[in-house]
Design a protein around this motif. Sequence first.
Motif, PDB file in Angstrom:
ATOM      1  N   SER A   1       0.957  -1.114  -0.071  1.00 25.99           N
ATOM      2  CA  SER A   1      -0.099  -0.104  -0.209  1.00 25.99           C
ATOM      3  C   SER A   1       0.881   1.085  -0.065  1.00 25.99           C
TER       4      SER A   1
ATOM      5  N   VAL B   1      -0.032   5.430   0.876  1.00 19.47           N
ATOM      6  CA  VAL B   1      -0.769   6.388   0.919  1.00 19.47           C
ATOM      7  C   VAL B   1      -0.132   7.771   0.688  1.00 19.47           C
TER       8      VAL B   1
ATOM      9  N   LYS C   1      -9.444   7.237  -0.828  1.00 19.03           N
ATOM     10  CA  LYS C   1      -8.417   6.980   0.322  1.00 19.03           C
ATOM     11  C   LYS C   1      -7.128   7.710   0.183  1.00 19.03           C
TER      12      LYS C   1
ATOM     13  N   THR D   1      -5.007   6.175  -1.829  1.00 19.02           N
ATOM     14  CA  THR D   1      -3.912   5.098  -1.755  1.00 19.02           C
ATOM     15  C   THR D   1      -3.942   4.327  -3.098  1.00 19.02           C
TER      16      THR D   1
END
Length: 117
Positions: free
Chosen positions: A20, A22, A75, A77
């Motif tokens: 992930s 961010v 998000k 992301t």
Amino acid sequence: VQLVESGGGLVQPGESLRLSCVASGFTFSRYIMNWYRQAAGKERELVAVINSFGSRTDYADSVKGRFTISRDNAKNTVYLQMSSLKPPDTAVYYCNAKRLASPDNYWGQGTQVTVSS
């Protein structure tokens, strides 16, 4: 501006990982997002690309059919789902944000992925 990767680790061949990244400090939904990787002693290589809408993706030949890039603009992301991992996939994986017709080029700090039995 920040890009923070997570999800790396040590896995055995054939296993899966999901990375992930961010983003913060810029308008994420306007940027093309990329995953690069750099193995020890080698040049950094582009692994996967996704456009700003998430409607188009592209992959290095070495990971096609095994890796999937996706994004959630709500998000901020971007993800990299990695399956059927092999020892040559061992590298530091970096998240990158770029915008067309702009000098903006942002990098995360990287997350280590090690594939070993």
